[in-house]
Write a protein that holds these residues in place. Structure first.
Motif, PDB file in Angstrom:
ATOM      1  N   ALA A  81      56.234 -20.272 -57.398  1.00  0.00           N
ATOM      2  CA  ALA A  81      57.318 -20.634 -56.493  1.00  0.00           C
ATOM      3  C   ALA A  81      56.813 -21.694 -55.528  1.00  0.00           C
ATOM      4  O   ALA A  81      55.620 -21.806 -55.263  1.00  0.00           O
ATOM      5  N   TYR A  82      57.737 -22.477 -54.988  1.00  0.00           N
ATOM      6  CA  TYR A  82      57.353 -23.506 -54.029  1.00  0.00           C
ATOM      7  C   TYR A  82      57.704 -23.107 -52.597  1.00  0.00           C
ATOM      8  O   TYR A  82      57.315 -23.785 -51.653  1.00  0.00           O
ATOM      9  N   ARG A  83      58.441 -22.009 -52.442  1.00  0.00           N
ATOM     10  CA  ARG A  83      58.788 -21.495 -51.121  1.00  0.00           C
ATOM     11  C   ARG A  83      58.635 -19.979 -51.135  1.00  0.00           C
ATOM     12  O   ARG A  83      59.259 -19.305 -51.956  1.00  0.00           O
ATOM     13  N   VAL A  84      57.850 -19.446 -50.218  1.00  0.00           N
ATOM     14  CA  VAL A  84      57.695 -17.994 -50.177  1.00  0.00           C
ATOM     15  C   VAL A  84      58.996 -17.318 -49.783  1.00  0.00           C
ATOM     16  O   VAL A  84      59.284 -16.187 -50.211  1.00  0.00           O
ATOM     17  N   GLU A  85      59.822 -18.008 -48.983  1.00  0.00           N
ATOM     18  CA  GLU A  85      61.093 -17.403 -48.588  1.00  0.00           C
ATOM     19  C   GLU A  85      62.023 -17.241 -49.785  1.00  0.00           C
ATOM     20  O   GLU A  85      62.858 -16.322 -49.810  1.00  0.00           O
ATOM     21  N   ASP A  86      61.882 -18.116 -50.805  1.00  0.00           N
ATOM     22  CA  ASP A  86      62.700 -17.975 -52.003  1.00  0.00           C
ATOM     23  C   ASP A  86      62.290 -16.750 -52.822  1.00  0.00           C
ATOM     24  O   ASP A  86      63.123 -16.139 -53.502  1.00  0.00           O
ATOM     25  N   VAL A  87      61.005 -16.401 -52.791  1.00  0.00           N
ATOM     26  CA  VAL A  87      60.556 -15.169 -53.445  1.00  0.00           C
ATOM     27  C   VAL A  87      61.255 -13.971 -52.809  1.00  0.00           C
ATOM     28  O   VAL A  87      61.757 -13.080 -53.500  1.00  0.00           O
ATOM     29  N   CYS A  88      61.312 -13.963 -51.473  1.00  0.00           N
ATOM     30  CA  CYS A  88      62.000 -12.880 -50.771  1.00  0.00           C
ATOM     31  C   CYS A  88      63.495 -12.886 -51.083  1.00  0.00           C
ATOM     32  O   CYS A  88      64.109 -11.831 -51.286  1.00  0.00           O
ATOM     33  N   GLY A  89      64.089 -14.081 -51.133  1.00  0.00           N
ATOM     34  CA  GLY A  89      65.514 -14.174 -51.422  1.00  0.00           C
ATOM     35  C   GLY A  89      65.850 -13.688 -52.814  1.00  0.00           C
ATOM     36  O   GLY A  89      66.842 -12.973 -53.015  1.00  0.00           O
ATOM     37  N   ASP A  90      65.035 -14.036 -53.790  1.00  0.00           N
ATOM     38  CA  ASP A  90      65.243 -13.579 -55.161  1.00  0.00           C
ATOM     39  C   ASP A  90      65.177 -12.060 -55.237  1.00  0.00           C
ATOM     40  O   ASP A  90      66.015 -11.403 -55.865  1.00  0.00           O
ATOM     41  N   ALA A  91      64.176 -11.489 -54.573  1.00  0.00           N
ATOM     42  CA  ALA A  91      64.022 -10.031 -54.596  1.00  0.00           C
ATOM     43  C   ALA A  91      65.195  -9.342 -53.920  1.00  0.00           C
ATOM     44  O   ALA A  91      65.696  -8.319 -54.403  1.00  0.00           O
ATOM     45  N   ALA A  92      65.646  -9.886 -52.777  1.00  0.00           N
ATOM     46  CA  ALA A  92      66.767  -9.273 -52.062  1.00  0.00           C
ATOM     47  C   ALA A  92      68.040  -9.295 -52.903  1.00  0.00           C
ATOM     48  O   ALA A  92      68.799  -8.317 -52.941  1.00  0.00           O
ATOM     49  N   GLU A  93      68.287 -10.406 -53.598  1.00  0.00           N
ATOM     50  CA  GLU A  93      69.484 -10.496 -54.439  1.00  0.00           C
ATOM     51  C   GLU A  93      69.403  -9.535 -55.616  1.00  0.00           C
ATOM     52  O   GLU A  93      70.414  -8.934 -56.019  1.00  0.00           O
ATOM     53  N   ARG A  94      68.214  -9.355 -56.183  1.00  0.00           N
ATOM     54  CA  ARG A  94      68.044  -8.396 -57.280  1.00  0.00           C
ATOM     55  C   ARG A  94      68.290  -6.964 -56.779  1.00  0.00           C
ATOM     56  O   ARG A  94      68.882  -6.142 -57.485  1.00  0.00           O
ATOM     57  N   LEU A  95      67.807  -6.675 -55.576  1.00  0.00           N
ATOM     58  CA  LEU A  95      68.032  -5.355 -54.993  1.00  0.00           C
ATOM     59  C   LEU A  95      69.528  -5.073 -54.848  1.00  0.00           C
ATOM     60  O   LEU A  95      70.012  -3.978 -55.151  1.00  0.00           O
ATOM     61  N   LEU A  96      70.243  -6.067 -54.357  1.00  0.00           N
ATOM     62  CA  LEU A  96      71.689  -5.902 -54.146  1.00  0.00           C
ATOM     63  C   LEU A  96      72.403  -5.647 -55.467  1.00  0.00           C
ATOM     64  O   LEU A  96      73.329  -4.818 -55.543  1.00  0.00           O
ATOM     65  N   GLU A  97      71.977  -6.315 -56.525  1.00  0.00           N
ATOM     66  CA  GLU A  97      72.595  -6.137 -57.832  1.00  0.00           C
ATOM     67  C   GLU A  97      72.325  -4.748 -58.404  1.00  0.00           C
ATOM     68  O   GLU A  97      73.191  -4.147 -59.049  1.00  0.00           O
ATOM     69  N   LYS A  98      71.126  -4.220 -58.180  1.00  0.00           N
ATOM     70  CA  LYS A  98      70.724  -2.968 -58.820  1.00  0.00           C
ATOM     71  C   LYS A  98      71.140  -1.717 -58.044  1.00  0.00           C
ATOM     72  O   LYS A  98      71.027  -0.609 -58.555  1.00  0.00           O
ATOM     73  N   HIS A  99      71.580  -1.876 -56.804  1.00  0.00           N
ATOM     74  CA  HIS A  99      71.999  -0.725 -56.003  1.00  0.00           C
ATOM     75  C   HIS A  99      73.494  -0.861 -55.727  1.00  0.00           C
ATOM     76  O   HIS A  99      73.897  -1.562 -54.793  1.00  0.00           O
ATOM     77  N   GLU A 100      74.301  -0.196 -56.523  1.00  0.00           N
ATOM     78  CA  GLU A 100      75.744  -0.359 -56.421  1.00  0.00           C
ATOM     79  C   GLU A 100      76.306   0.190 -55.107  1.00  0.00           C
ATOM     80  O   GLU A 100      77.396  -0.175 -54.686  1.00  0.00           O
ATOM     81  N   TYR A 101      75.569   1.057 -54.448  1.00  0.00           N
ATOM     82  CA  TYR A 101      76.053   1.687 -53.219  1.00  0.00           C
ATOM     83  C   TYR A 101      75.673   0.919 -51.960  1.00  0.00           C
ATOM     84  O   TYR A 101      76.097   1.268 -50.859  1.00  0.00           O
ATOM     85  N   THR A 102      74.858  -0.116 -52.083  1.00  0.00           N
ATOM     86  CA  THR A 102      74.375  -0.805 -50.885  1.00  0.00           C
ATOM     87  C   THR A 102      75.142  -2.097 -50.645  1.00  0.00           C
ATOM     88  O   THR A 102      75.659  -2.717 -51.580  1.00  0.00           O
ATOM     89  N   SER A 103      75.238  -2.510 -49.375  1.00  0.00           N
ATOM     90  CA  SER A 103      75.937  -3.747 -49.023  1.00  0.00           C
ATOM     91  C   SER A 103      74.977  -4.791 -48.456  1.00  0.00           C
ATOM     92  O   SER A 103      75.372  -5.929 -48.233  1.00  0.00           O
ATOM     93  N   GLU A 104      73.718  -4.401 -48.224  1.00  0.00           N
ATOM     94  CA  GLU A 104      72.753  -5.332 -47.648  1.00  0.00           C
ATOM     95  C   GLU A 104      71.351  -4.978 -48.128  1.00  0.00           C
ATOM     96  O   GLU A 104      70.961  -3.812 -48.096  1.00  0.00           O
ATOM     97  N   ALA A 105      70.602  -5.975 -48.556  1.00  0.00           N
ATOM     98  CA  ALA A 105      69.221  -5.778 -48.992  1.00  0.00           C
ATOM     99  C   ALA A 105      68.323  -6.754 -48.241  1.00  0.00           C
ATOM    100  O   ALA A 105      68.663  -7.929 -48.077  1.00  0.00           O
ATOM    101  N   THR A 106      67.168  -6.267 -47.800  1.00  0.00           N
ATOM    102  CA  THR A 106      66.247  -7.068 -46.994  1.00  0.00           C
ATOM    103  C   THR A 106      64.847  -6.992 -47.576  1.00  0.00           C
ATOM    104  O   THR A 106      64.376  -5.904 -47.925  1.00  0.00           O
ATOM    105  N   VAL A 107      64.190  -8.135 -47.668  1.00  0.00           N
ATOM    106  CA  VAL A 107      62.797  -8.197 -48.124  1.00  0.00           C
ATOM    107  C   VAL A 107      62.008  -9.016 -47.110  1.00  0.00           C
ATOM    108  O   VAL A 107      62.415 -10.127 -46.741  1.00  0.00           O
ATOM    109  N   LYS A 108      60.887  -8.466 -46.647  1.00  0.00           N
ATOM    110  CA  LYS A 108      60.019  -9.159 -45.696  1.00  0.00           C
ATOM    111  C   LYS A 108      58.620  -9.286 -46.283  1.00  0.00           C
ATOM    112  O   LYS A 108      58.185  -8.426 -47.034  1.00  0.00           O
ATOM    113  N   MET A 109      57.933 -10.360 -45.906  1.00  0.00           N
ATOM    114  CA  MET A 109      56.605 -10.611 -46.454  1.00  0.00           C
ATOM    115  C   MET A 109      55.703 -11.240 -45.399  1.00  0.00           C
ATOM    116  O   MET A 109      56.155 -12.061 -44.593  1.00  0.00           O
ATOM    117  N   GLU A 110      54.434 -10.828 -45.403  1.00  0.00           N
ATOM    118  CA  GLU A 110      53.415 -11.483 -44.587  1.00  0.00           C
ATOM    119  C   GLU A 110      52.183 -11.704 -45.447  1.00  0.00           C
ATOM    120  O   GLU A 110      51.874 -10.883 -46.317  1.00  0.00           O
TER     121      GLU A 110
END
Length: 308
Positions: A81-110
């Motif tokens: 990846a060329y942006r670490v924030e895009d790695v977090c964004g990709d993961a958050a969107e995958r989380l939202l897709e896989k959890h039908e009961y959730t309305s918000e997904a958050t991924v943080k990285m350091e």
């Protein structure tokens, strides 16, 4: 015939209260950052992965969270990846897709990020470290991403230095030095002030990926303090850092204001509604407490304040 195990997490909780963040912390993964015409940078990153939980559901699917973050990061390693924030964004969107009961997904990285540089006076090769901060929040409306850095530098207290200036003026005057020479000496030779190790944090969040370069974020944060510090410092470098910092004495408040000025100056393409978090914390040398200042504001507001 084996009996299917009950899904306890999907049952009704005893207390029907929704939760903002449910997930896992302390997940360590390798992340590969691609660079044009250069070999990738490999980071050991620590992740936090969360979803929100409705009041009618007892628990989140923790194993599913781990599965998603593993899938995403393995993909990131396979194709840098060329942006670490895009790695977090990709993961958050995958989380939202896989959890039908959730309305918000958050991924943080350091992660600790190392850059190569040269010492300011002796011109020796050395390295500098910064903590990369990235995150993303995905909802049905879209994904916001954040990139930032936490760096260490040096500050000098202007109040302490002011007292030293007054003492130097009085001493030189008592020795018979004329006022004009005293003023020139004080101007050319910065007087003593108590110094601190400072910690500057700069984070920028907006819809999609912020239009900033990570290295520029790090430099804006480093430049906000009285002086840079270096892992390697020969005697000429020590003298350079001492003089530079005392010629540029700053309170924690000054450092945060300089962070704001640096953001507006260095990132003209940022949208007005991008949110900037700026913090400065100093490890006091003559007190048992530490000094701290911070500001959270939209870029448009900072532009207005600085123009006024």
């Amino acid at each position: 015939m084996s009996q299917q195990l009950p899904d306890v997490q999907a049952t009704q909780p005893d207390v029907s209260v929704g939760l903002n963040h449910v997930g896992v912390t302390g997940v360590e993964k390798l992340v590969k950052l691609g660079r044009k015409d250069d070999r990738p940078i490999v980071l050991m990153a620590e992740f936090e992965v969360f979803v929100d939980l409705p009041s009618w559901r007892k628990g989140a699917d923790m194993s599913r969270n781990m599965e998603v973050i593993d899938e995403t990061l393995e993909a990131a390693v396979a194709e840098p990846a060329y942006r670490v924030e895009d790695v977090c964004g990709d993961a958050a969107e995958r989380l939202l897709e896989k959890h039908e009961y959730t309305s918000e997904a958050t991924v943080k990285m350091e992660a600790e990020y190392v850059t190569r540089e040269r010492t300011p006076a002796s011109d020796k090769r050395t390295q500098s470290t910064a903590t990369i901060i990235a995150s993303a929040c995905a909802t049905e409306e879209g994904t916001t991403e954040e990139i930032g850095a936490r760096v260490t530098g040096m500050t000098v207290c202007p109040c302490s230095q002011g007292m030293s200036n007054a003492r130097a003026r009085e001493t030189l005057s008592d020795l018979g030095v004329d006022d004009e020479t005293v003023a020139e000496f004080i101007d050319r030779v910065p007087q003593a002030g108590h110094s601190q190790r400072g910690h500057a944090t700069l984070r920028i969040e907006c819809d999609g990926a912020p239009e900033v370069d990570l290295h520029d974020v790090i430099e804006v944060a480093r430049d906000s303090m009285s002086a840079h510090i270096y892992n390697l410092a020969k005697r000429p470098d020590e003298d350079h850092m001492t003089e530079t910092s005392h010629a540029n004495a700053k309170f924690v408040e000054d450092c945060v204001r300089d962070l704001a000025d640096g953001v507006v100056s260095e990132f003209p393409d940022l949208a007005d509604d991008a949110v900037v978090t700026m913090k400065q914390s100093n490890d006091e040398s003559i007190h048992q407490h530490n000094a701290h200042a911070e500001r959270v504001a939209e870029v448009g507001q900072l532009r207005t304040e600085l123009n006024d």
